[in-house]
Design a protein around this motif. Structure first.
Motif, PDB file in Angstrom:
ATOM      1  N   GLY A 185       0.807  -1.213   0.000  1.00  0.00           N
ATOM      2  CA  GLY A 185       0.000   0.000   0.000  1.00  0.00           C
ATOM      3  C   GLY A 185       0.837   1.258   0.000  1.00  0.00           C
ATOM      4  O   GLY A 185       0.379   2.325   0.430  1.00  0.00           O
ATOM      5  N   SER A 208      -7.141   0.572  -7.451  1.00  0.00           N
ATOM      6  CA  SER A 208      -7.029   0.241  -6.038  1.00  0.00           C
ATOM      7  C   SER A 208      -7.662   1.338  -5.206  1.00  0.00           C
ATOM      8  O   SER A 208      -7.474   2.532  -5.477  1.00  0.00           O
ATOM      9  CB  SER A 208      -5.554   0.070  -5.642  1.00  0.00           C
ATOM     10  OG  SER A 208      -5.424  -0.265  -4.273  1.00  0.00           O
ATOM     11  N   ASN A 231      -8.827   2.390  -0.934  1.00  0.00           N
ATOM     12  CA  ASN A 231      -8.734   2.005   0.468  1.00  0.00           C
ATOM     13  C   ASN A 231      -9.498   2.974   1.354  1.00  0.00           C
ATOM     14  O   ASN A 231      -9.689   4.152   1.019  1.00  0.00           O
ATOM     15  CB  ASN A 231      -7.279   1.898   0.916  1.00  0.00           C
ATOM     16  CG  ASN A 231      -6.591   3.233   1.061  1.00  0.00           C
ATOM     17  OD1 ASN A 231      -6.430   3.958   0.085  1.00  0.00           O
ATOM     18  ND2 ASN A 231      -6.177   3.564   2.275  1.00  0.00           N
ATOM     19  N   ARG A 282      -8.117  -2.382   1.983  1.00  0.00           N
ATOM     20  CA  ARG A 282      -7.650  -2.038   0.650  1.00  0.00           C
ATOM     21  C   ARG A 282      -8.121  -3.094  -0.347  1.00  0.00           C
ATOM     22  O   ARG A 282      -7.959  -4.304  -0.121  1.00  0.00           O
ATOM     23  CB  ARG A 282      -6.115  -1.948   0.639  1.00  0.00           C
ATOM     24  CG  ARG A 282      -5.520  -1.512  -0.682  1.00  0.00           C
ATOM     25  CD  ARG A 282      -4.058  -1.165  -0.538  1.00  0.00           C
ATOM     26  NE  ARG A 282      -3.258  -2.248   0.005  1.00  0.00           N
ATOM     27  CZ  ARG A 282      -2.705  -2.254   1.224  1.00  0.00           C
ATOM     28  NH1 ARG A 282      -2.893  -1.213   2.028  1.00  0.00           N
ATOM     29  NH2 ARG A 282      -1.992  -3.278   1.638  1.00  0.00           N
TER      30      ARG A 282
END
Length: 677
Positions: A79, A183, A185, A672
């Motif tokens: 991340g 992606s 999160n 995530r």
């Protein structure tokens, strides 16, 4: 020797135990990337690593230097969204605590640069484009192919301000295969973020396009009791557009445009005399900094085998900040910056072979303009200072690798570089200085076995001289800082290539050391008032175990001290160099099941660092633990993570000679999700 102090001591011991249990040879590649498919979690061979550390592709095993390599997949798995993630994945690299986005002075092997010098001891090179100052020293890590961290002086190939090393980032080039990644999160403290990276061919085998971007927002955790609000919130936006053209199999042309915007509250600062993370500020604060880069990268291979590469770039950074420094309702003290940095650079290099000898030669030039505007509010007055500094650099360099017969080879190179600086301060006559430096390097490499190599090297590096914009006329200019380094090391792999390791020992002397001195309030300036030395050892290992387990560990020892530093009546000789921990390290363990489940734990720690040359103020040693677990579907990864599990604090107490505390970030808990095509 101080090891891990305070609350981080137990975690520091855990790092030592984990590292020592692996061996005394530790990793050159921090990687969770699995070389076998997830339904084969047993022993697997780690893939050979190719690096471009010497500005041409080579196997890591063949390069006589200490290099840490991290893949883009590993950064995504962690991340990571900035360079601050790297110290937890390798040894020998850290950053000064500043509490401000986009301002990250690097610390490598005990060397660092003060931000008022507008230079850096480590060069940041993204797709061949350099950043040579702390302002703008960061990267959002969008679409990264690989990060290579070169340790030790690299001025032979990279020039000024690479006296301690280089962080080289290569991003992914778009090609014939369409690619897509998204992606997102969510976490506590209002954390929410979205990143994407997509590319596709426009015309197969000829024209390609790629677009990447990201936005991250997080609320602050500093309680401003005067205005009943939370401070320290951050909003970061970044993007990259790539156009690639391959008119033939021998030619590759890449045009890139990147940008990063910071729209943050004031820095993560408070008063050492107040309760932690609590202020009573009545002064507005902000960080509205902006970074832009435009580059053209052209590579061509001639039929003779000669390869030509030209990288042209324009790089700008605006450092726009206002920061309260008394943290009280009345505006008694604050600082403000409105700096504009503009630079253009051109590198042209040719490489080839002569028998078994590999060589390259190149030309580099750049031009920088720094428009500096600084405001200092004291109880007596608001003082504003404006200055302009222009610099020009011209360099010629060459680098050769010559086999000596048998398992021996020698690498030699040199760079001659001339830099000139013009300084203009309203109300004063302009000033100019110029310096010419030769930076040599010589290394011997011995391939003892196909899986084991040893090397020894001697090299020189330097950090550019310049002018003090905000200092008395008597301290207006300063000379380059010079480093002479000796290094020896070993690297290799074992156990059917399931283990990769590296170890290095080094000793550096620093002459005409650029150090910060202070006069009246608001007068901070650089002088060559000191000399120093830095010695240390670094160890790394990466090991694939049975049944889906992988272990990583790293440990670094450094002792960096002033040999001589007389500051008025004060004698700092023998004191520790600021921001340099004597001991730092990390350890990580990951389990990957055959069914797609995974879990990992990572511990990172560092000993105490001093914040000033007198060694009066410090950040205590610390150790933090990060945990994560998740599941890999066919195209989606889902990860639950907790960073800084124990919510440890490791504040820098006494920054700016006791005036400020810089707060460490609190525990973060989040989810995530990543989708890949």
């Amino acid at each position: 020797m101080d090891i891990f102090a305070g609350p981080g001591r137990r975690v520091g011991v855990a790092i030592l135990v984990a590292a020592g249990g692996c061996s005394t040879l530790l990793p050159w590649r921090a990687t969770w990337a699995q070389p076998a498919s997830v339904d084969r979690p047993g022993p697997a061979a780690l893939a050979p690593i190719v690096v471009s550390a010497q500005k041409r592709d080579q196997l890591l095993q063949d390069v006589p230097a200490a290099i840490a390599v991290i893949s883009g997949d590993d950064l995504q798995a962690e991340g990571a969204q900035g360079l601050d993630a790297l110290p937890g994945m390798m040894t020998g690299l850290g950053f000064q605590p500043m509490g401000q986005s986009g301002l990250m002075p690097p610390v490598m092997r005990g060397l660092s640069a003060n931000v008022t010098s507008f230079s850096s001891s480590v060069a940041l090179v993204v797709d061949g484009v350099p950043t040579l100052r702390a302002q703008g020293f960061d990267d959002p890590l969008l679409g990264v192919e690989q990060v290579e961290v070169l340790k030790g002086p690299q001025s032979t190939l990279y020039g000024r301000n690479a006296e301690a090393g280089v962080i080289s980032i290569q991003t992914r080039k778009p090609g014939n295969e369409p690619y897509a990644m998204v992606s997102g999160n969510l976490g506590n403290h209002g954390r929410r973020g979205l990143q994407f990276d997509v590319s596709t061919p426009v015309s197969e085998d000829s024209l390609y396009i790629g677009v990447a971007g990201g936005v991250t927002r997080q609320d602050g955790f500093i309680d401003n009791t005067y205005r009943d609000e939370e401070l320290g919130g951050q909003l970061r936006r970044s993007g990259r557009l790539v156009l690639r053209w391959t008119p033939g199999v021998r030619t590759d042309v890449v045009l890139r445009h990147t940008r990063a915007d910071y729209d943050d509250d004031a820095s993560l600062w408070g008063s050492p005399s107040a309760p932690r993370a609590e202020v009573r500020s009545g002064t507005d604060g902000w960080n509205r900094s902006r970074a832009r880069t435009l580059s053209l990268d052209v590579a061509h291979e001639f039929e003779s085998g000669l390869r030509l590469r030209a990288i042209s770039a324009r790089n700008t950074y605006k450092d726009d900040l206002q920061q309260d420094t008394d943290f009280m309702p009345a505006d008694m003290m604050h600082i403000g910056r409105d700096h504009d940095f503009k630079g253009v650079s051109q590198e042209l290099r040719l490489e080839g072979t002569a028998g078994k000898t590999s060589w390259l030669a190149g030309l580099y030039l750049d031009r920088d303009t720094q428009d500096l505007r600084f405001a200092q509010k004291t109880p007596m007055a608001l003082v504003r200072t404006e200055a302009r500094q222009k610099s020009r650099t011209l360099a010629l360099f060459t680098h050769w690798t010559v086999p000596l017969g048998g398992a021996w080879s020698v690498t030699a190179g040199g760079r001659i570089e001339h830099s000139s600086v013009d300084f203009d301060l309203p109300g004063e006559s302009g000033q100019s200085r110029g310096w010419t430096r030769f930076s040599p390097k010589l290394a011997v490499h011995y391939a003892w076995r196909p899986q084991t190599a040893f090397y020894a090297s001697v090299s020189e590096g330097y950090r550019a001289g310049g002018f003090n914009a905000f200092a008395p006329a008597a301290y207006r200019d300063y000379d380059p800082e010079k480093v002479l380094a000796f290094e020896m090391g070993a690297k290799g792999h074992a156990f059917d290539e399931r283990l990769q390791y590296g170890a290095s020992l080094y000793y550096m002397t620093i002459r005409q050391m650029q150090v910060q001195q202070m006069g009246l309030p608001g007068q901070v300036f650089m002088t060559n008032a000191a000399s120093g030395r830095s010695l240390g050892a670094e160890f790394d290992v990466s090991l694939w175990l049975d049944r889906g387990w992988q272990l990583q560990a790293g440990l670094a020892f450094n002792q960096s001290r002033f040999r001589r530093f007389q500051d008025g009546a004060a004698d700092y000789g023998g004191n520790r160099n600021p921001f340099s921990p004597q001991l730092s390290g990390y350890a990580g363990l990951r389990y990957q099941s055959a069914g797609g489940w995974y879990a990992q734990a990572r511990v990172q720690g560092a000993g105490k660092v001093y914040l000033d040359a007198a060694n009066d103020y410090r950040r205590a040693g610390f150790g933090i633990v990060n945990l994560s677990a998740g599941y890999q579907f066919d195209t989606v990864d889902a990860t639950l993570y907790v960073n800084n599990v124990a919510d440890r604090t490791y504040d820098a107490i006494g920054f700016l000679n006791g005036l400020v505390t810089i707060y460490s970030p609190p525990r973060e808990v989040g989810l995530r999700l990543t989708w890949r095509m």
